[in-house]
Design a protein around this motif. Structure first.
Motif, PDB file in Angstrom:
ATOM      1  N   GLY A  16      67.389  40.352  -5.560  1.00  0.00           N
ATOM      2  CA  GLY A  16      66.502  39.244  -5.887  1.00  0.00           C
ATOM      3  C   GLY A  16      65.049  39.676  -5.919  1.00  0.00           C
ATOM      4  O   GLY A  16      64.276  39.230  -6.774  1.00  0.00           O
ATOM      5  N   GLU A  17      64.680  40.575  -5.001  1.00  0.00           N
ATOM      6  CA  GLU A  17      63.308  41.083  -4.981  1.00  0.00           C
ATOM      7  C   GLU A  17      63.031  41.937  -6.212  1.00  0.00           C
ATOM      8  O   GLU A  17      61.942  41.868  -6.803  1.00  0.00           O
ATOM      9  CB  GLU A  17      63.086  41.904  -3.706  1.00  0.00           C
ATOM     10  CG  GLU A  17      61.652  42.405  -3.525  1.00  0.00           C
ATOM     11  CD  GLU A  17      60.627  41.288  -3.388  1.00  0.00           C
ATOM     12  OE1 GLU A  17      59.454  41.521  -3.738  1.00  0.00           O
ATOM     13  OE2 GLU A  17      61.011  40.180  -2.940  1.00  0.00           O
ATOM     14  N   THR A  55      72.075  41.130  -1.990  1.00  0.00           N
ATOM     15  CA  THR A  55      71.616  40.021  -2.832  1.00  0.00           C
ATOM     16  C   THR A  55      70.109  39.832  -2.692  1.00  0.00           C
ATOM     17  O   THR A  55      69.397  39.636  -3.687  1.00  0.00           O
ATOM     18  CB  THR A  55      72.355  38.723  -2.453  1.00  0.00           C
ATOM     19  OG1 THR A  55      73.748  38.912  -2.642  1.00  0.00           O
ATOM     20  CG2 THR A  55      71.882  37.566  -3.320  1.00  0.00           C
ATOM     21  N   ASN A  56      69.613  39.892  -1.453  1.00  0.00           N
ATOM     22  CA  ASN A  56      68.176  39.728  -1.228  1.00  0.00           C
ATOM     23  C   ASN A  56      67.382  40.862  -1.866  1.00  0.00           C
ATOM     24  O   ASN A  56      66.321  40.629  -2.466  1.00  0.00           O
ATOM     25  CB  ASN A  56      67.885  39.664   0.275  1.00  0.00           C
ATOM     26  CG  ASN A  56      68.393  38.383   0.907  1.00  0.00           C
ATOM     27  OD1 ASN A  56      68.585  37.378   0.229  1.00  0.00           O
ATOM     28  ND2 ASN A  56      68.610  38.414   2.215  1.00  0.00           N
ATOM     29  N   GLU A  57      67.901  42.083  -1.751  1.00  0.00           N
ATOM     30  CA  GLU A  57      67.212  43.230  -2.344  1.00  0.00           C
ATOM     31  C   GLU A  57      67.175  43.118  -3.860  1.00  0.00           C
ATOM     32  O   GLU A  57      66.153  43.392  -4.496  1.00  0.00           O
ATOM     33  CB  GLU A  57      67.902  44.526  -1.925  1.00  0.00           C
ATOM     34  CG  GLU A  57      67.700  44.894  -0.463  1.00  0.00           C
ATOM     35  CD  GLU A  57      68.387  46.185  -0.094  1.00  0.00           C
ATOM     36  OE1 GLU A  57      69.124  46.728  -0.938  1.00  0.00           O
ATOM     37  OE2 GLU A  57      68.187  46.666   1.042  1.00  0.00           O
ATOM     38  N   ILE A  67      74.771  39.908   1.736  1.00  0.00           N
ATOM     39  CA  ILE A  67      73.527  39.131   1.804  1.00  0.00           C
ATOM     40  C   ILE A  67      72.316  40.040   1.629  1.00  0.00           C
ATOM     41  O   ILE A  67      71.376  39.727   0.876  1.00  0.00           O
ATOM     42  CB  ILE A  67      73.449  38.375   3.148  1.00  0.00           C
ATOM     43  CG1 ILE A  67      74.556  37.328   3.230  1.00  0.00           C
ATOM     44  CG2 ILE A  67      72.080  37.720   3.307  1.00  0.00           C
ATOM     45  CD1 ILE A  67      74.609  36.591   4.551  1.00  0.00           C
ATOM     46  N   THR A  68      72.334  41.196   2.293  1.00  0.00           N
ATOM     47  CA  THR A  68      71.227  42.144   2.170  1.00  0.00           C
ATOM     48  C   THR A  68      71.080  42.642   0.743  1.00  0.00           C
ATOM     49  O   THR A  68      69.966  42.705   0.192  1.00  0.00           O
ATOM     50  CB  THR A  68      71.449  43.349   3.110  1.00  0.00           C
ATOM     51  OG1 THR A  68      71.558  42.876   4.456  1.00  0.00           O
ATOM     52  CG2 THR A  68      70.296  44.328   3.015  1.00  0.00           C
TER      53      THR A  68
END
Length: 297
Positions: A10-11, A6-8, A3-4
């Motif tokens: 995405g940013e 993926t979020n990174e 999840i981390t």
């Protein structure tokens, strides 16, 4: 964790999209494929280092109403091809306006083909072969393959015979666009891989000296624990550097390379402080560079 990461990532994509541009005025209104391809242009021009992008146009599973009764030039299939054509035309125009036309090549693919004859509901069922299109400024123009030899009285179950194995197309793209060695393609895809001249000389993504380096680079062991061995050939005296990057392209470690003599080179890189995971190793010599992936245990 996943999840981390993926979020990174995405940013990172958001930043690239905001930095990127789209200059073409040819994107048709409401063209859902064109909207996806316009986003890809923004990501590329914004500096995202992703090598392969996939966009999707659904609706081709036309078992019925593929054409209109009484006018086979109209219908669902024709509308889909119009959407495809408009999106590709705008995408290529965008690349040309941004000066990226020789850095990008596009290819269509589908998981199924169609049969020769209608199934009785103005549609066709799943078949054997299908056309595949490769497009861009670095693509050889024309059609590869012969006109299919169709039976005079095709049955509903008859399909078009395949002329080219799709793995030859994929392998040729890997060889000419990404510089992958033919031996590796045979091991990855299938032993009977046959090269196809799909791309022109401008499609080679590395220079001649880099291609020489690309074919010689070996990294081992794979996966690695505390030490990574890098072996390659140098064609002349050069300085350069090794860089370790994470999957987001961030540089984690740099090791200078100085006064490398012509011939075989082997380097040991200490990676014991890296956390477990996937990484990229970039080797830069003069004006050429090669990037390889490795896993740290």
């Amino acid at each position: 964790n996943a999840i981390t990461q993926t979020n990174e990532y995405g940013e990172v994509m958001k930043i690239a999209a905001e930095k990127g541009q789209s200059l073409s005025k040819l994107y048709p209104d409401g063209n859902r494929l064109g909207e996806q391809m316009q986003t890809v242009v923004k990501l590329i021009s914004g500096g995202l280092q992703t090598k392969v992008y996939i966009v999707r146009l659904g609706g081709f599973d036309t078992h019925s109403d593929q054409v209109q009764s009484g006018d086979v030039t109209k219908g669902r299939h024709g509308s889909l091809l119009e959407t495809l054509s408009g999106a590709i035309a705008a995408f290529q125009d965008d690349l040309n306006l941004l000066g990226l036309e020789k850095r990008v090549v596009g290819m269509t693919f589908s998981e199924f083909g169609r049969r020769i004859r209608s199934n009785g509901s103005l549609g066709t069922d799943h078949g054997t072969a299908a056309p595949l299109m490769v497009f861009g400024s670095c693509v050889q123009s024309g059609i590869m393959g012969n006109t299919p030899d169709l039976p005079e009285e095709a049955s509903v179950g008859d399909g078009v015979s395949m002329q080219y194995d799709f793995r030859n197309v994929y392998g040729s793209m890997l060889q000419d666009w990404f510089g992958l060695e033919e031996e590796r393609i045979q091991n990855l895809l299938f032993p009977d891989y046959t090269y196809m001249p799909i791309l022109t000389s401008c499609s080679i993504s590395v220079s001649t000296s880099s291609h020489f380096l690309q074919n010689s680079v070996k990294i081992f062991p794979q996966p690695a624990r505390n030490q990574l061995n890098i072996a390659f050939q140098v064609d002349q005296f050069k300085d350069g550097r090794l860089s370790v990057l994470d999957i987001y392209g961030r540089t984690l470690k740099v090791q200078p390379l100085q006064n490398l003599a012509k011939g075989a080179v082997q380097i040991r890189l200490n990676i014991n402080r890296l956390p477990k995971g996937q990484y990229l190793l970039r080797i830069e010599l003069g004006d050429s560079s090669v990037t390889k992936q490795f896993v740290k245990l």
